[in-house]
Design an enzyme around this catalytic site. Sequence first.
Site, PDB file in Angstrom:
ATOM      1  N   ASP A 129      -3.342 -43.408  29.019  1.00 37.40           N
ATOM      2  CA  ASP A 129      -4.778 -43.172  28.855  1.00 37.40           C
ATOM      3  C   ASP A 129      -4.960 -41.852  28.126  1.00 37.40           C
ATOM      4  O   ASP A 129      -4.138 -40.945  28.243  1.00 37.40           O
ATOM      5  CB  ASP A 129      -5.476 -43.119  30.215  1.00 37.40           C
ATOM      6  CG  ASP A 129      -5.508 -44.469  30.913  1.00 37.40           C
ATOM      7  OD1 ASP A 129      -5.681 -45.489  30.225  1.00 37.40           O
ATOM      8  OD2 ASP A 129      -5.375 -44.511  32.153  1.00 37.40           O
ATOM      9  N   ASP A 147      -8.851 -50.493  27.575  1.00 36.75           N
ATOM     10  CA  ASP A 147      -9.850 -50.447  28.641  1.00 36.75           C
ATOM     11  C   ASP A 147     -11.262 -50.621  28.087  1.00 36.75           C
ATOM     12  O   ASP A 147     -12.102 -51.296  28.692  1.00 36.75           O
ATOM     13  CB  ASP A 147      -9.767 -49.116  29.398  1.00 36.75           C
ATOM     14  CG  ASP A 147      -8.445 -48.922  30.111  1.00 36.75           C
ATOM     15  OD1 ASP A 147      -7.788 -49.928  30.446  1.00 36.75           O
ATOM     16  OD2 ASP A 147      -8.062 -47.753  30.326  1.00 36.75           O
TER      17      ASP A 147
END
Length: 184
Positions: A129, A147
């Site tokens: 991330d 995401d």
Amino acid sequence: MPRVQTEPKQRTLPWLKWFALSATILLLDQLTKLWIMMEFSLGQSLYVNGIFNLVRAHNEGAAFSFLSDAGGWQRWLFSVISIIVSLIIALWLTRLPRQRVLEGLALALILGGALGNLYDRLTLGYVVDFLDFHWGNWHFAAFNVADMAISVGAVLIIIDGLFFQGSDETDDSSDATAVNTDKK
């Protein structure tokens, strides 16, 4: 006897565009993660502006780091779930009627995102991330392109279900009624 001209059949399969979009999401996700991994060490952050940072984070769990400290078994659980969901979505896309454009778009986004995070889990053991939004000292959970695609796809599925599914069913039933009336 005169020849009846018919419209030429489309030569491409209608779901190929959805798989192409999923592949594009997967590629974009992996390229951005590769860049972050090359440029940032784990935990390193770059201030961009008052509400956004780039940061390299590893998530061994699911959304919002759910089960991230479960000891490693969650990697395989989430991988199996991703594989099953991806196969279901791929099958769904191949059977989706051509006029279900919003649903196809949503499913393609979800599929591309699911495959992006699945690739990370299988090859790295965690999901990379890097997008960090914050307000003051409060930070939203870091996330990535996969995401975003999953989230946007989920919102589009909800919008499609709330505003368009019923109208399609009504249109189909009125067409069927008109056909049945014509036959009488």
